[in-house]
Scaffold this motif. Structure first.
Motif: not given
Length: 375
Positions: A266-273, A320-324, A330-332, A336-342
């Motif tokens: 899957g593709d990974e990106r930053k998210t504000l939610v 979802l992973v918290h980094r700092g 990352r979704q597959g 795109a589940l998190w896109d819908q939620i965000e």
């Protein structure tokens, strides 16, 4: 005065002081219907042992059983779909599947149902039969029909109701289908949660009639909804903010997760939610509107915590992973589940983050819609 009568009077007073009992007819019902009569098979109390939640049986011959029956708390009466308190000794580490709901919530819902003398009521979820008994006392047993999916639970409720002097019509069957032979009803109340209000309930409630049920989701946020049925066959209403929780109707329970997806793809990106936003009850409710078939679990892998959403039906997932100070997602899968939620959370926030009591619910033959007023 018998011990249980004193306990009934004390419970009624407590519920009135707490604001749950608001009218005399329902107070008279609480003072008259013996809750302990519906718990003669005992109940389970939660244990404080570490690890998974444990439950131990409390039986009628034990000290404290009677007082426990009259506490304003939910009492688990069945574990894992078949196990009653008399079936085990010691502790069991399985999930509850039936309970006697805390009296404060029961009477609050009955008050909110706004029954009038002569109203015919369909209750979905007989459970122990205690709420059914309260309805019988208030309206008369001939005006009460109650449905329970579990035949064994229904039979125990029938016996307890009979012992208490009530003989309403009890149906063992799928409450989501309702009971058309007795329709139309003036009021319909559900003591189980649903992820989607069945249109059959609307069809079986007369125009002007009221439906009161808990709307839930697989992410774990839920609220009471009260809808009025219109002449056009559509039910409309709003939510009550109050964080009400019931067990979800068995046919709408989430499916087993099975084999988890390979989240390294899957593709990974930053998210504000982030996943921590879902700790907020209202935000989680918005999220499950956007992704109604997603389930959430927390995993530890390679020394980091991962929050995984999975839609078993279509195979979509998001991790979802918290980094700092940053959350990444990352979704597959096909969606795109998190896109819908965000997207849904941002729209809700742009509208001013209205409370759940401002959310509107509509049920038509085409299905259910839940939304909030736009800012």
């Amino acid at each position: 005065m018998s011990d249980d009568k004193g306990l009934r009077l004390a419970l009624a007073e407590r519920l009135a002081v707490d604001g749950h009992l608001r009218t005399e007819p329902w107070r008279a019902a609480v003072e008259s219907v013996p809750r302990h009569a519906f718990l003669h098979s005992g109940y389970f109390e939660r244990t404080d042992s570490p690890g998974p939640t444990g439950w131990r049986p409390v039986l009628p011959d034990e000290p404290g059983w009677l007082d426990g029956c009259y506490q304003d708390t939910s009492l688990v009466t069945q574990i894992a779909g078949t196990i009653s308190p008399r079936d085990i000794r010691g502790e069991i580490l399985r999930e509850p599947t039936s309970s006697s709901t805390l009296p404060g919530l029961v009477v609050r819902m009955l008050e909110d149902l706004q029954v009038e003398d002569g109203n015919r009521v369909l209750e979905i979820g007989t459970g122990t039969g205690y709420s059914t008994g309260l309805l019988c006392h208030r309206l008369g047993e001939d005006l009460v029909t109650s449905m329970e999916v579990d035949p064994g639970v229904s039979n125990r409720a029938r016996a307890a109701l009979g012992h208490s002097g009530y003989a309403p019509l009890l149906i063992a069957g799928d409450g989501l289908a309702g009971h058309p032979d007795g329709a139309p009803y003036d009021r319909l109340i559900a003591t189980c949660a649903v992820t989607e209000l069945p249109y059959t309930w609307v069809e079986q409630t007369r125009p002007g009639g009221v439906i009161l049920a808990t709307l839930a989701g697989w992410l774990g946020s839920s609220e009471l909804a009260r809808l009025t049925v219109g002449e056009d066959g559509t039910a409309r209403g709003t939510l009550f903010a109050g964080q009400v929780s019931f067990m979800i109707a068995r046919s709408q329970m989430p499916p087993p997760l099975g084999l988890l997806p390979d989240t390294d793809d899957g593709d990974e990106r930053k998210t504000l939610v982030g996943a921590d936003d879902l700790e907020d009850w209202n935000t989680r409710f918005v999220a499950q509107i956007a992704a109604p078939h997603a389930q959430l679990l927390t995993l530890t892998r390679d020394g980091r915590t991962e929050h995984l959403l999975v839609d078993v039906d279509d195979g979509s997932w998001a991790v979802l992973v918290h980094r700092g100070e940053t959350w990444t997602v990352r979704q597959g899968g096909p969606v795109a589940l998190w896109d819908q939620i965000e997207r849904a959370v941002h729209l809700w926030e742009a509208a001013g983050s209205p409370g759940l009591d401002q959310f509107e619910v509509t049920v038509t033959p085409e299905g259910q819609t839940v939304g909030w007023p736009k800012g």
